[in-house]
Structures are given as C-alpha cells and as structure tokens.
Design an enzyme around this catalytic site. Structure first.
Site, PDB file in Angstrom:
ATOM      1  N   GLU A 148       1.692 -13.916 -88.487  1.00  0.00           N
ATOM      2  CA  GLU A 148       0.260 -14.069 -88.763  1.00  0.00           C
ATOM      3  C   GLU A 148      -0.644 -13.186 -87.918  1.00  0.00           C
ATOM      4  O   GLU A 148      -1.698 -12.754 -88.366  1.00  0.00           O
ATOM      5  CB  GLU A 148      -0.143 -15.517 -88.505  1.00  0.00           C
ATOM      6  CG  GLU A 148       0.393 -16.480 -89.520  1.00  0.00           C
ATOM      7  CD  GLU A 148      -0.043 -17.884 -89.199  1.00  0.00           C
ATOM      8  OE1 GLU A 148       0.031 -18.254 -88.002  1.00  0.00           O
ATOM      9  OE2 GLU A 148      -0.467 -18.590 -90.118  1.00  0.00           O
ATOM     10  N   CYS A 376     -23.702 -38.610 -80.794  1.00  0.00           N
ATOM     11  CA  CYS A 376     -23.572 -38.439 -82.245  1.00  0.00           C
ATOM     12  C   CYS A 376     -23.100 -39.737 -82.921  1.00  0.00           C
ATOM     13  O   CYS A 376     -23.879 -40.667 -82.995  1.00  0.00           O
ATOM     14  CB  CYS A 376     -22.674 -37.243 -82.546  1.00  0.00           C
ATOM     15  SG  CYS A 376     -23.136 -36.486 -84.116  1.00  0.00           S
ATOM     16  N   HIS A 501     -24.985 -33.037 -79.659  1.00  0.00           N
ATOM     17  CA  HIS A 501     -23.797 -32.907 -78.802  1.00  0.00           C
ATOM     18  C   HIS A 501     -24.147 -32.190 -77.500  1.00  0.00           C
ATOM     19  O   HIS A 501     -24.073 -30.958 -77.435  1.00  0.00           O
ATOM     20  CB  HIS A 501     -22.711 -32.117 -79.529  1.00  0.00           C
ATOM     21  CG  HIS A 501     -22.076 -32.884 -80.642  1.00  0.00           C
ATOM     22  ND1 HIS A 501     -21.043 -33.776 -80.429  1.00  0.00           N
ATOM     23  CD2 HIS A 501     -22.328 -32.921 -81.962  1.00  0.00           C
ATOM     24  CE1 HIS A 501     -20.677 -34.311 -81.583  1.00  0.00           C
ATOM     25  NE2 HIS A 501     -21.444 -33.817 -82.537  1.00  0.00           N
ATOM     26  N   GLU A 503     -22.435 -32.069 -74.914  1.00  0.00           N
ATOM     27  CA  GLU A 503     -21.238 -31.669 -74.154  1.00  0.00           C
ATOM     28  C   GLU A 503     -20.913 -30.184 -74.236  1.00  0.00           C
ATOM     29  O   GLU A 503     -20.046 -29.699 -73.514  1.00  0.00           O
ATOM     30  CB  GLU A 503     -20.018 -32.486 -74.613  1.00  0.00           C
ATOM     31  CG  GLU A 503     -19.496 -32.202 -76.005  1.00  0.00           C
ATOM     32  CD  GLU A 503     -20.128 -33.069 -77.095  1.00  0.00           C
ATOM     33  OE1 GLU A 503     -21.291 -33.505 -76.911  1.00  0.00           O
ATOM     34  OE2 GLU A 503     -19.480 -33.291 -78.126  1.00  0.00           O
TER      35      GLU A 503
HETATM   36  N1  GLN Z   1     -19.840 -38.916 -88.803  1.00  0.00           N
HETATM   37  C1  GLN Z   1     -21.193 -38.868 -88.337  1.00  0.00           C
HETATM   38  C2  GLN Z   1     -22.064 -37.974 -89.211  1.00  0.00           C
HETATM   39  O1  GLN Z   1     -21.543 -37.142 -89.922  1.00  0.00           O
HETATM   40  C3  GLN Z   1     -21.240 -38.411 -86.884  1.00  0.00           C
HETATM   41  C4  GLN Z   1     -20.729 -37.020 -86.682  1.00  0.00           C
HETATM   42  C5  GLN Z   1     -20.390 -36.714 -85.250  1.00  0.00           C
HETATM   43  O2  GLN Z   1     -20.239 -37.596 -84.423  1.00  0.00           O
HETATM   44  N2  GLN Z   1     -20.213 -35.453 -84.931  1.00  0.00           N
HETATM   45  O3  GLN Z   1     -23.262 -38.089 -89.202  1.00  0.00           O
END
Ligand code: GLN
Length: 527
Positions: A148, A376, A501, A503
């Site tokens: 690959e 999230c 997010h 992080e």
């Molecule tokens: N599943 C949820 C959404 O799509 C949260 C997504 C996540 O935590 N990244 O809104």
C-alpha cells in the site's frame, strides 16, 4: 528554498514514527526555524472519520474541520502549530482527486496511471507549506515493504530527484529487537528493512533505532556498516518515560546539527533549553492525582488519546502527575468504579452504548461535588441527566439515542437533517463561542470570545432552555445566540460541560484552560 524530511518506518508498525518525526521537527523549531508536518496514510478511506476507534484510535479534528489521523495531535502538541486539512492525506483522498479529475476529462484522453498521475498528486501534497515554512517533515504511514505505501515512497523518490539531494533527506525509523535467550540485540531486521527501502529507490540518511536497551557504539558501527549510513547518523531511540523527553535524547546524539548540516539549514537562534527543562522537570514530579475518563472504549486508550494527553500536559504545568483511570461506562459498575478519583471526564462519543453509565457518572460528579468536565457527548449527557433527574422529564433523551423520546433535549438542527453522506452531516472544525462574563468558563479562558473545534451532529435543543435553566444547569457559552455551547452548575466547585472538543488544543507550557482548571480543582479536592 524550503527543505523536506521524509520519515519512513521499517520492521514493524507502532514504532513511534510520529513521535520521532515530531521530535525532529521540534528540535529544528527550537533553533528558530519554521517547521510544519504532513502525514500520508496509505489506506483507502478518504479520511479516518468513518473508521472505528477500535481500528484507528481517536479521530483528530483540525481547525478547518478535517477529520484526521491521531498523529496530527502529536504534531500539534509538539510544535504548537495548528493543523489543517493540508497536514493530512490518505491514499483514498488522493485517488478520489485523481478519479474526479479523470471523470471531468482533465487528462485529455490519456491512460490514467499510478505513475505519473497518482504520484504527481502525492507530490503536490508534500508542498503546501513550502512558501511559509523552512522545513516540512513528511511522515509516510505504514511499513516499508507494504504494497500500500509503495506509491508514496515512489513519489518521495521522484521528489528527491526533482528537488535535489541538498533539499531532501530521509529518516528511517526501525526496530532493534532484544533476544532474551541469546542476551543480544539484533540488527538483521533493520538491515533487511533498509535493503527494502533501497530496492524502491530511497536511501536513508538517518536511522532512528527503537530499542528497549541501550545501543552500544559497537552495535551502531555494525548497523552503519551493513546499512551504509554514517555511524553518527545511527540514532538510538530508547523507550522514554515521557514522549516529550525524546527531542533532548536526539539532541544529545547531535541529530539536530547533523540535519542542519545535511540540508544546509540556517538556524536563526540557539536552543535556549527552556522546553527541555520544562519537560524534564515535569517528568520528575512525584505528587499524583487520579482523574477518571468514563467512556465506552476504556480498554482502548488510543480512543481518548488527546483527552489523556491534555490531562498529562495540564498536570505537567501544575507540577503533578495525572493518573488516568479508564472507566468502562458499559460494563463497570457506576458509581462504584469512580470512588476515590479526584476528577471525572465524560468524553465524546457516538451511539447508545455506555450512555446510561455516563449519565450515572455525571449524577455522581454533580451530587458529590467532584470536579467534572463533560466533552461533546459528555455535555449532551449532562443535559439529559439534568432533564431526567432534576427537571423530572423522565424519558428525556437525545434523538440520536432514542428518536421517539417525548422530551428531545438534544436534537438535530434542521439544516443538518438534509445532508445524507455519512461523515458529511457534521458540524466540524472551529466555531466561535461567546462566554458569559463572570462564569467559570470566562474565568478559565479569560476571554469573551473563544474558537473551539467541533465534531458532532446533535445540539442542545433550545426549546427546553427554560426548564433546564431552572434546574441550575446554566448556559454560559453560546454560538451566535442560537446554539448553547457550554453549561455549568454554580453551586459546585468545578462542573463544566462543553459541546466542542477542547482536547485538541494543548501543548507543553500551554495547557488548555479547561483541563488546567480541572486539574487545579482536582488538586484542591485532594487536599
Ligand atoms: N454523537 C453526538 C453527536 O453527534 C456527540 C458527538 C461527539 O461526542 N463527538 O452530536
């Protein structure tokens, strides 16, 4: 003229090519050079967004909304340079571009082939940073010898020919295994892997030799002789207690000077040693706190790589080692599994599995005043928890998890419902968020407006704001006064949950404010 360093890997995968490449990039950056990185992944997925974390660990999100390999997180943490979609390439995305072009008739009736059409496209992905950066470090994923990765290595070969030897160098990361019964380090796999690399036309300038044991000079000489690489370019990469210690290990073996000389680079400053000292000091601390990451992939630490690293980096800035307790919200008993921790994180996620456990973990953190950060899906579960346990909306849920709920406190926004492609329906990348003055978020960020990265489809449903605010769960961050981004409880030492997010934005000496706040609150809780 911008310079390029290719990193390839031999013998086995998981050698830490990304960390070695990032360390090299960091060392050059510490000499005042502008350095960026590019990842090339040989798989056919257009991006890792649709890959299961079981296969590929976390999906890293860039500011412009690319879903990328987690190595980009390592690059960003080492360099402090914000990644974009230009930093990540897959064979799938390259073939997609070539095939789209073919369909449009752009190739004028010629036969479309790996050489030159695919390799030309790959080469164009090596150079997005050449105008603004002195050096680009390009990591070729996979192991030399794999079918690959061949087009990528072929493209690197052509690129070196075109740009000239002075402008391009190759670093090969390899393994020197220790055979316990013989009490010996073995160089044969490295010899074979270098032969393989030569067969396809690339010559290594540097060998990064991953080993559990020190590599004596005698062994370096042997590798040098058999692999035809100067002995000073045979670099030992021993396992280190913290990945951030690797750059200094390389520096001590004079790797930076070797690269500077080989490429004719002109360093702008001396390395002042601040970064080295910071990571060295942090690696020595003995004080510990434990923070739980409560999610469904507890056994698979790579699924929460950036969350764990953000905790680690926040710990480094606060003089404490953060031990992480991975709690499985599907199979562990909650809250029993959380007893004794000084902080709890409920991270992001998709789908139903483990959600009830997450909600229990949040209730436990809320009632017992344990420092808490929800991310999230963790924020969405926080809203569900408040709705169910405080507002009395017993069947409150997200429509992702229960489409028939009478109380859809988390739901999909209208415009998102119309997008059909998997991976194409999400709110991705940077969105601005206004912070309420005086809120915990505002105190932590010390700003009115922040930019944070998103990757989700569902949102806090504002039809329920009144009922939910009455529970004490207060919205302190909004996107354009329409989408709630942050919720907090005031009567709690540290409770904050965010739709984005955080992080993805931490680096040594620059911990993310939310993780920094959580670690500080956890330290207080320990006293
Ligand atoms: N599943 C949820 C959404 O799509 C949260 C997504 C996540 O935590 N990244 O809104």
């Amino acid at each position: 003229m911008s310079k390029f360093i290719f990193i390839t890997g031999g013998v086995v995968s998981s050698l830490g090519k990304g960390i070695s490449g990032s360390s090299i990039a960091k060392l050059l950056q510490l000499r005042g050079l502008k350095v960026n990185m590019v990842k090339c992944d040989p798989y056919i997925n257009v991006d890792p967004g649709t890959l299961s974390p079981y296969q590929h660990g976390e999906v890293y999100v860039t500011k412009d909304g690319a879903e990328a390999d987690l190595d980009l997180g390592t690059y960003e943490r080492f360099l402090g340079v914000e990644m974009t979609h230009h930093n990540t390439n897959t064979a799938g995305s390259i073939y997609q571009t070539v095939i789209n072009r073919e369909r449009k008739g752009d190739y004028n009736g010629t036969t479309v082939q790996v050489i030159p059409h695919v390799t030309n496209e790959i080469k164009s992905r090596f150079i997005p940073f050449e105008k603004d950066f002195d050096v680009t470090v390009i990591e070729i994923g996979g192991t030399v010898g794999d079918m690959e990765s061949l087009p990528f290595i072929e493209a690197a070969r052509q690129f070196k020919l075109e740009r000239g030897w002075n402008n391009v160098m190759c670093v090969h990361a390899t393994l020197i295994p220790y055979i316990a019964s013989a009490g010996e380090l073995k160089t044969k796999p490295t010899q074979h892997s270098v032969t393989k690399l030569r067969e396809i036309g690339l010559e290594p300038d540097v060998l990064i030799c991953r080993s559990e044991h020190p590599l004596p000079q005698k062994m370096k000489k042997k590798i040098s002789l058999f692999c035809s690489v100067p002995v000073e370019a045979v670099i030992e990469a021993r396992d280190v207690p913290s990945i951030y210690l690797l750059p200094e290990n390389f520096e001590q073996q004079n790797l930076t000077d070797l690269i500077i000389k080989r490429l004719g680079l002109k360093p702008k400053t001396k390395n002042d040693g601040k970064w080295f000292n910071f990571v060295k000091k942090a690696a020595k601390v003995s004080k510990e706190i434990t923070i739980a990451i409560a999610g469904k992939y507890a056994e698979l630490h790579d699924a929460y790589k950036s969350v764990a690293e953000s905790l680690n980096l926040a710990g480094m800035s606060n003089g404490v080692k953060v031990k992480i307790k991975y709690v499985n919200t599907e199979t562990d008993t909650i809250p029993a599994a959380l007893k004794g921790v000084q902080g709890i994180i409920v991270p992001g996620g998709f789908g139903k599995r483990g959600v009830e456990g997450k909600i229990k973990a949040i209730k436990y953190a809320r009632e017992n005043k344990i420092p808490f950060l929800g991310i999230c899906l963790g924020m969405q579960c926080t809203v569900i928890e408040a709705a169910r346990n405080l507002a009395g909306l017993k069947d409150a849920d997200s429509t992702e998890l229960n489409p028939k709920t009478k109380h859809p406190v988390i739901a999909m926004m209208e415009e998102q419902k119309t997008v059909k492609l998997l991976g194409g329906t999400m709110r991705l990348g940077n969105y601005p968020c206004n912070l309420e003055k005086g809120s915990l978020a505002h105190r932590l960020y010390k700003k009115n407006l922040i930019l944070e990265r998103h990757r989700h489809r569902y949102e806090y449903n504002t039809e329920f704001v009144k009922e939910l605010e009455a529970t004490g769960l207060h919205i302190t961050g909004w996107h354009k006064n329409t989408l709630p981004e942050i919720v907090e409880y005031k009567d709690h030492p540290f409770f904050i949950a965010v739709q984005f997010h955080p992080e993805f934005k931490s680096s040594p000496m620059n911990p993310h404010p939310l993780f920094d706040g959580l670690v500080k609150a956890a330290l207080k809780a320990k006293k």
